[in-house]
Design a protein around this motif. Structure first.
Motif, PDB file in Angstrom:
ATOM      1  N   GLU A  82       0.981  -1.080  -0.066  1.00 39.95           N
ATOM      2  CA  GLU A  82      -0.115   0.129   0.192  1.00 39.95           C
ATOM      3  C   GLU A  82       0.860   1.273   0.054  1.00 39.95           C
ATOM      4  O   GLU A  82       0.826   2.262   0.886  1.00 39.95           O
ATOM      5  CB  GLU A  82      -0.774   0.101   1.089  1.00 39.95           C
ATOM      6  CG  GLU A  82      -1.880  -0.852   1.027  1.00 39.95           C
ATOM      7  CD  GLU A  82      -2.737  -1.034   2.321  1.00 39.95           C
ATOM      8  OE1 GLU A  82      -2.957  -0.168   3.116  1.00 39.95           O
ATOM      9  OE2 GLU A  82      -3.893  -1.699   2.290  1.00 39.95           O
ATOM     10  N   GLY A  83       1.890   1.197  -0.779  1.00 44.25           N
ATOM     11  CA  GLY A  83       3.005   2.118  -0.816  1.00 44.25           C
ATOM     12  C   GLY A  83       2.367   3.534  -1.331  1.00 44.25           C
ATOM     13  O   GLY A  83       1.503   3.456  -2.267  1.00 44.25           O
ATOM     14  N   GLU A  84       2.871   4.719  -0.918  1.00 43.78           N
ATOM     15  CA  GLU A  84       2.498   6.086  -1.411  1.00 43.78           C
ATOM     16  C   GLU A  84       3.897   6.918  -1.601  1.00 43.78           C
ATOM     17  O   GLU A  84       4.848   6.596  -0.894  1.00 43.78           O
ATOM     18  CB  GLU A  84       1.601   6.588  -0.362  1.00 43.78           C
ATOM     19  CG  GLU A  84       0.177   6.214  -0.440  1.00 43.78           C
ATOM     20  CD  GLU A  84      -0.564   7.314   0.674  1.00 43.78           C
ATOM     21  OE1 GLU A  84      -0.173   8.319   0.970  1.00 43.78           O
ATOM     22  OE2 GLU A  84      -1.900   6.673   0.933  1.00 43.78           O
ATOM     23  N   SER A 126       0.440   2.820  -4.896  1.00 43.05           N
ATOM     24  CA  SER A 126       0.695   1.612  -5.600  1.00 43.05           C
ATOM     25  C   SER A 126      -0.261   0.839  -5.393  1.00 43.05           C
ATOM     26  O   SER A 126      -1.105   0.489  -4.213  1.00 43.05           O
ATOM     27  CB  SER A 126       1.928   0.819  -4.932  1.00 43.05           C
ATOM     28  OG  SER A 126       2.130  -0.487  -5.212  1.00 43.05           O
ATOM     29  N   GLN A 127      -0.794   0.145  -6.395  1.00 44.04           N
ATOM     30  CA  GLN A 127      -2.138  -0.752  -6.410  1.00 44.04           C
ATOM     31  C   GLN A 127      -1.561  -2.439  -6.669  1.00 44.04           C
ATOM     32  O   GLN A 127      -1.975  -3.298  -7.319  1.00 44.04           O
ATOM     33  CB  GLN A 127      -2.905  -0.531  -7.690  1.00 44.04           C
ATOM     34  CG  GLN A 127      -3.286   0.852  -7.718  1.00 44.04           C
ATOM     35  CD  GLN A 127      -4.185   1.209  -6.317  1.00 44.04           C
ATOM     36  OE1 GLN A 127      -5.003   0.263  -5.675  1.00 44.04           O
ATOM     37  NE2 GLN A 127      -4.428   2.465  -5.949  1.00 44.04           N
ATOM     38  N   GLY A 128      -0.115  -2.378  -6.320  1.00 43.72           N
ATOM     39  CA  GLY A 128       0.518  -3.859  -6.511  1.00 43.72           C
ATOM     40  C   GLY A 128       1.459  -3.796  -7.684  1.00 43.72           C
ATOM     41  O   GLY A 128       1.668  -2.500  -8.206  1.00 43.72           O
ATOM     42  N   VAL A 129       1.889  -5.055  -8.006  1.00 43.91           N
ATOM     43  CA  VAL A 129       2.905  -5.070  -9.054  1.00 43.91           C
ATOM     44  C   VAL A 129       2.234  -6.079 -10.312  1.00 43.91           C
ATOM     45  O   VAL A 129       1.686  -7.083  -9.940  1.00 43.91           O
ATOM     46  CB  VAL A 129       4.076  -5.772  -8.774  1.00 43.91           C
ATOM     47  CG1 VAL A 129       5.206  -5.996  -9.936  1.00 43.91           C
ATOM     48  CG2 VAL A 129       4.856  -4.807  -7.387  1.00 43.91           C
ATOM     49  N   ASP A 156       2.142  -8.335 -13.879  1.00 46.93           N
ATOM     50  CA  ASP A 156       2.929  -9.656 -14.286  1.00 46.93           C
ATOM     51  C   ASP A 156       4.395  -9.364 -14.947  1.00 46.93           C
ATOM     52  O   ASP A 156       5.310 -10.131 -14.577  1.00 46.93           O
ATOM     53  CB  ASP A 156       2.224 -10.479 -15.211  1.00 46.93           C
ATOM     54  CG  ASP A 156       0.833 -11.135 -14.744  1.00 46.93           C
ATOM     55  OD1 ASP A 156       0.536 -10.940 -13.467  1.00 46.93           O
ATOM     56  OD2 ASP A 156      -0.379 -11.301 -15.210  1.00 46.93           O
ATOM     57  N   ASP A 157       4.479  -8.227 -15.459  1.00 46.43           N
ATOM     58  CA  ASP A 157       5.753  -8.090 -16.042  1.00 46.43           C
ATOM     59  C   ASP A 157       6.938  -7.390 -15.024  1.00 46.43           C
ATOM     60  O   ASP A 157       7.963  -6.653 -15.533  1.00 46.43           O
ATOM     61  CB  ASP A 157       5.550  -7.138 -17.530  1.00 46.43           C
ATOM     62  CG  ASP A 157       4.914  -5.805 -17.142  1.00 46.43           C
ATOM     63  OD1 ASP A 157       4.621  -5.602 -15.864  1.00 46.43           O
ATOM     64  OD2 ASP A 157       4.913  -5.199 -18.163  1.00 46.43           O
ATOM     65  N   GLY A 158       6.266  -7.151 -13.826  1.00 47.76           N
ATOM     66  CA  GLY A 158       7.286  -6.512 -12.662  1.00 47.76           C
ATOM     67  C   GLY A 158       6.961  -5.049 -12.651  1.00 47.76           C
ATOM     68  O   GLY A 158       7.612  -4.525 -11.903  1.00 47.76           O
ATOM     69  N   CYS A 159       6.061  -4.638 -13.585  1.00 47.59           N
ATOM     70  CA  CYS A 159       6.060  -2.966 -13.288  1.00 47.59           C
ATOM     71  C   CYS A 159       4.924  -2.906 -12.168  1.00 47.59           C
ATOM     72  O   CYS A 159       3.990  -3.400 -11.978  1.00 47.59           O
ATOM     73  CB  CYS A 159       5.549  -2.351 -14.666  1.00 47.59           C
ATOM     74  SG  CYS A 159       6.827  -2.470 -15.976  1.00 47.59           S
ATOM     75  N   LEU A 160       5.144  -1.472 -11.559  1.00 48.46           N
ATOM     76  CA  LEU A 160       4.348  -1.108 -10.567  1.00 48.46           C
ATOM     77  C   LEU A 160       3.037  -0.875 -11.274  1.00 48.46           C
ATOM     78  O   LEU A 160       2.977  -0.223 -12.174  1.00 48.46           O
ATOM     79  CB  LEU A 160       4.893  -0.021  -9.825  1.00 48.46           C
ATOM     80  CG  LEU A 160       5.892  -0.225  -8.886  1.00 48.46           C
ATOM     81  CD1 LEU A 160       6.619   1.145  -8.301  1.00 48.46           C
ATOM     82  CD2 LEU A 160       5.524  -0.763  -7.522  1.00 48.46           C
ATOM     83  N   GLU A 161       1.789  -0.988 -10.441  1.00 50.42           N
ATOM     84  CA  GLU A 161       0.579  -0.475 -10.933  1.00 50.42           C
ATOM     85  C   GLU A 161       0.294   0.908 -10.206  1.00 50.42           C
ATOM     86  O   GLU A 161      -0.030   0.526  -8.897  1.00 50.42           O
ATOM     87  CB  GLU A 161      -0.428  -1.459 -11.006  1.00 50.42           C
ATOM     88  CG  GLU A 161      -0.423  -2.346 -12.039  1.00 50.42           C
ATOM     89  CD  GLU A 161      -1.484  -3.743 -11.913  1.00 50.42           C
ATOM     90  OE1 GLU A 161      -2.226  -3.524 -11.146  1.00 50.42           O
ATOM     91  OE2 GLU A 161      -1.434  -4.495 -12.893  1.00 50.42           O
TER      92      GLU A 161
END
Length: 392
Positions: A19-21, A40-43, A45-50
């Motif tokens: 839950e990063g900001e 951040s809404q998670g990561v 599949d390709d490793g990029c932050l959402e």
């Protein structure tokens, strides 16, 4: 001054937390600063932050090392690139100057720890230390061959070194105060230096002698740059015949960034004044973008773009922060700027956004250097950071 988007310097680490900001802001001239948040809404599949943004901002794109943000209200957009890697082990203190060899394999840097070192650009591993200056070394650069180094120190000396074995075959003496910058003419049979003593000197590497005092300004010269002059500029004639030891000076302009708020251009061979431009504050650095256009940066954050054929007024003035402009470097279709507030960014003619190189919190970035798609920066925090534009 144009609107400018700012982002928390350690945004990749902050957003990778659960839950990063990270904070984001947009400074708009004459209006209140707009503040917002990235979440951040998670990561993926390709490793990029959402990543999502609060309502004042838009996230236009994300890669593993970059995030592209806009502020529609201010009509501003920036792409923020985090370092590919950083090298903490080269120096113990602030790194004041740096260069990268022509092949991209070696780095060169000076520090307030009193040392000048050559290191491997891949991993930051120290190759050798160049010892011989007394007190701090203020400036360093590779010759175009990448095998020879030019340096200037507080000890008033200009030195030429072998990058291969660390020997110093040439020392130039003549300045009365510390050396602040140097330049190499063509392949390097002649070199230039400028000093706190207000003079710029032309040196012959083969005979270790001063060929000329090209300019005597009466004020410290903080930076210098040499470039090919546009052929429409009348450089005048030398008052005395040039030495046959002068090589490659005939079609060159010497640009001098002066402490007394003046940017001066001199015909390198003729020694005749070409123009004198008055800025808002002391000039720290200058560079050629082409045979026509030059850039110069001041202590109060202005970057002036001038036309050498008519330098009475600036073609463009860029002001993104009031912090000192410490370095300017042409890069592809644009240029890289580093400033005293920790910002370092790339402005390109064909892009509608600025590329910001993130990492330093508020420590000055003293120099940027590039090799192909890699940009290296050196900072007061003692780190060399390496950015890969392919990560965009």
């Amino acid at each position: 001054m144009e609107a400018r988007i700012l982002l928390q310097n350690d945004w990749p680490e902050a957003l990778r937390k659960n839950e990063g900001e990270a904070w984001v802001a947009c400074k708009i001239p004459g209006k209140p600063t707009v503040y917002g948040t990235l979440k951040s809404q998670g990561v993926s599949d390709d490793g990029c932050l959402e990543i999502t943004a609060s309502e004042e901002f838009r996230v236009l794109g994300v890669s593993k090392k970059s995030v592209h943000i806009s502020c529609p209200y201010a009509n501003a957009a920036s792409k923020f690139l985090s370092p590919y890697t950083s090298f903490p082990g080269i120096h113990d203190k602030s790194i004041t100057c740096m260069d990268i060899s022509c092949g991209g394999g070696l780095g060169l840097s000076t520090s307030t720890d009193g040392t000048m070192k050559i290191w491997n650009c891949k991993n930051g591993e120290r190759r050798r230390e160049l010892t011989g200056h007394v007190y701090d070394v203020n400036c360093c650069r590779f010759f175009p061959s990448g095998m020879v180094v030019l340096s200037g120190g507080m000890d008033t000396l200009v030195k030429v070194w072998s990058a291969e074995n660390g020997s110093c075959p040439v020392t130039f003496k003549g300045h009365k105060a510390g050396i602040l910058d140097t330049a190499v003419v063509e392949r390097g049979r002649n070199v230039l230096s400028c000093s706190r003593d207000g003079t710029a000197r032309l040196w012959d590497c083969g005979k270790s002698v001063c060929l000329a005092v090209v300019a005597d300004c009466g004020a410290p010269i903080n930076g210098c740059s040499v470039g090919v002059a546009d052929n429409t500029i009348n450089q005048g004639s030398p008052e005395e015949p040039s030495s046959d030891r002068e090589v490659g000076t005939e079609d060159k302009l010497l640009l001098l960034a002066r402490e007394d708020k003046k940017l001066q251009a001199v015909g390198l061979q003729s020694r005749q004044p070409i123009f004198l431009f008055e800025g808002s504050d002391a000039f720290n650095c200058c560079t050629f973008l082409s045979s026509i256009y030059v850039l110069a940066g001041t202590q109060d954050g202005n970057i002036y773009k001038l036309d050498t054929r008519n330098a009475k007024t600036a073609v463009q003035t860029i002001h993104r922060s009031g912090a000192p402009v410490y370095s300017l470097m042409p890069y592809r279709e644009g240029f890289i700027v580093s400033q005293g507030d920790g910002s370092c960014y790339l402005i390109q003619q064909d892009l509608d956004h600025v590329i910001e190189l993130t990492g330093p919190e508020a420590d000055p970035v003293y120099k940027a250097a590039a090799w192909e798609k890699c940009i290296f920066t050196c900072c007061r925090d003692g780190l060399v950071r390496k950015y890969q534009l392919s990560d965009l």
